[in-house]
Write an enzyme that holds these catalytic residues in place. Structure first.
Site, short mmCIF file in Angstrom:
data_model
loop_
_atom_site.label_atom_id
_atom_site.label_comp_id
_atom_site.label_asym_id
_atom_site.label_seq_id
_atom_site.Cartn_x
_atom_site.Cartn_y
_atom_site.Cartn_z
CE LYS A 72 -3.92 1.96 0.60
NZ LYS A 72 -3.67 2.99 -0.77
CE LYS A 108 5.06 7.50 -1.50
NZ LYS A 108 4.30 7.75 0.06
CB THR A 192 -2.52 13.42 5.34
OG1 THR A 192 -2.88 12.15 4.32
CG2 THR A 192 -1.10 13.01 5.80
CB SER A 352 -5.64 4.70 2.49
OG SER A 352 -5.45 5.79 1.50
N1 GLU Z 1 1.06 9.02 0.23
C1 GLU Z 1 0.63 8.85 1.59
C2 GLU Z 1 1.71 8.65 2.49
O1 GLU Z 1 2.64 8.48 2.29
C3 GLU Z 1 -0.94 8.07 1.58
C4 GLU Z 1 -0.62 6.40 1.32
C5 GLU Z 1 -1.91 5.51 1.08
O2 GLU Z 1 -2.85 6.32 1.43
O3 GLU Z 1 -1.95 4.47 0.59
O4 GLU Z 1 1.52 7.93 3.56
#
Ligand code: GLU
Length: 420
Positions: A72, A108, A192, A352
């Protein structure tokens, strides 16, 4: 070994990993298995530009591990993306998800592009092409993407639509951070930033700081920084300085955040808002304040800056903002309460997770309040576990959080064994 990940960002993640592995006394022969990503996929994304020419962009998806569930993590569109950076970010996602007890490994993705240089049509073409190239390697139970720097709900909707067209049915659970109109959850966009603010509140209780009489400086005014600014402002915190990639502003009397948010809604960026409060963006992190929030990119707090920082709470909304050398400085500065990135910004991936669960069940939670309260409950658990284990292990909050995440992944790998 594994030179492909070389570079300062992966090296930083590796050093943090090794420090945590030492604390946990993980045997040497088991370390590489925990450190290096399970797989890394590099793709070439050709698109037609509006002028009829063809251009290609390099893209990556790194899946760090799949030992606890699907991997994820977000996808960023940024001119600075490279494989080492994406791999480092996938490691941090692993420790973050495990720390928060979410049933995920870390991943990522990234495309090396300046998204602001593309038209809406070109951005759609690139988003669709990136997902198209990755269809063989992702899935709702394999790898689930989400937004990050330079991507948003619209990009997630295009990802979902592209995957669904290939599958011949609507697969909302393939990505999170989608618009509510097509399988997104209430409260994901703000999650976030809200989570960061919630943990700043918890940290203020720990150090007995009265928020309504405190001040803050926020670097980064995107989806995370702008929400933190607005929430802290509403709590009575004086926002002394903010910045984005176009401008930085400082006003010792406090900036008018609601007015700035209105400006952003029409102009998209901070540039042009004011001429009086303009400052050099390089100076923002060393402005004296109670709460410092790096909410932009990694490695902005270097050893030199760490020595000059004058704050009481450092809330790491960005991923990897503090270098290992800067951390060594902070280890000698117990006056600063650090909320480490994998804990501080975990509200995003936590919500998420709620979105994914709702999509899998096709059963949606109506109240945004429910999403927020459940997120805070999970984050509180991570927060109190981190600070009590830091005291117990006599280490920093960062190491305590990293150890908690790493320990969970290690235990799962140990129990599952090595196949065949
Ligand atoms: N890009 C965000 C992070 O760095 C969210 C990742 C997600 O929701 O899967 O945590």
């Amino acid at each position: 070994m594994f030179d492909i990940y070389g570079g300062p960002v992966f090296n930083m993640a590796r050093q943090q990993f090794l420090q945590a592995a030492d604390i946990l006394e993980i045997p040497n022969d088991q370390r590489d298995r925990l450190l290096y990503p399970k797989r890394a996929i590099a793709v070439t994304c050709p698109i037609h530009r509006d002028d009829g020419s063809t251009v290609v962009y390099e893209g990556y998806r790194v899946q760090h591990h799949l030992s606890l569930g699907p991997s994820k993590g977000g996808v960023r569109f940024s001119p600075h993306v490279d494989l080492g950076e994406v791999a480092a970010l996938s490691l941090w996602m692993s420790w973050k998800c495990a720390l928060m007890n979410l049933p995920y490994g870390g991943a990522k993705g990234g495309v090396r592009v300046d998204p602001y240089s593309l038209s809406h049509k070109e951005l759609e073409a690139l988003s669709r092409r990136f997902m198209q190239e990755l269809i063989p390697f992702v899935g709702p139970h394999v790898d689930v993407m989400a937004p990050d720097i330079g991507t948003n709900e619209q990009v997630m909707a295009w990802f979902m639509d592209t995957y669904s067209n290939d599958a011949g049915r609507t697969v909302t659970e393939i990505v999170t951070g989608k618009p509510v109109s097509c399988g997104g959850t209430a409260g994901r966009r703000e999650a976030t930033g809200r989570g960061v603010t919630h943990l700043i509140f918890r940290a203020s209780e720990e150090i007995k700081l009265n928020l309504s009489q405190s001040s803050a400086v926020i670097q980064g005014f995107g989806n995370v920084g702008s929400v933190v600014a607005s929430e802290l402002y509403d709590l009575g915190v004086k926002i002394l300085a903010i910045s984005d990639h176009t401008a930085a502003y400082h006003d010792p009397k406090g900036l008018n955040i609601p007015e700035i948010l209105k400006y952003i809604a029409t102009h998209g960026v901070l540039k042009g808002y004011s001429t009086e409060a303009l400052i050099d963006p390089a100076t923002i992190l060393t402005i004296k304040c109670d709460i410092l929030v790096p909410a932009a990119v990694e490695r902005v707090i270097t050893e030199e800056i760490a020595n000059k920082i004058e704050c009481k709470i450092l809330a790491e909304a960005a991923n990897g903002p503090t270098t290992v050398e800067a951390d060594a400085v902070f280890a000698k500065r117990p006056d600063i309460f650090i909320i480490p990135d994998i804990l501080c910004n975990s509200g995003g991936v936590t919500v998420s997770y709620f979105e994914w669960v709702q999509d899998l069940q096709q059963f949606f939670w109506e109240e945004e309040e429910e999403v927020i309260n459940r997120m805070k409950k999970i984050m509180d658990k991570g927060f109190y576990e981190t600070i009590s284990s830091a005291k117990q292990l006599k280490t920093t909050n960062r190491m305590a959080a990293t150890c908690a995440g790493l320990r969970r992944v290690h235990l799962a790998k140990q129990a599952r064994g090595l196949f065949p």
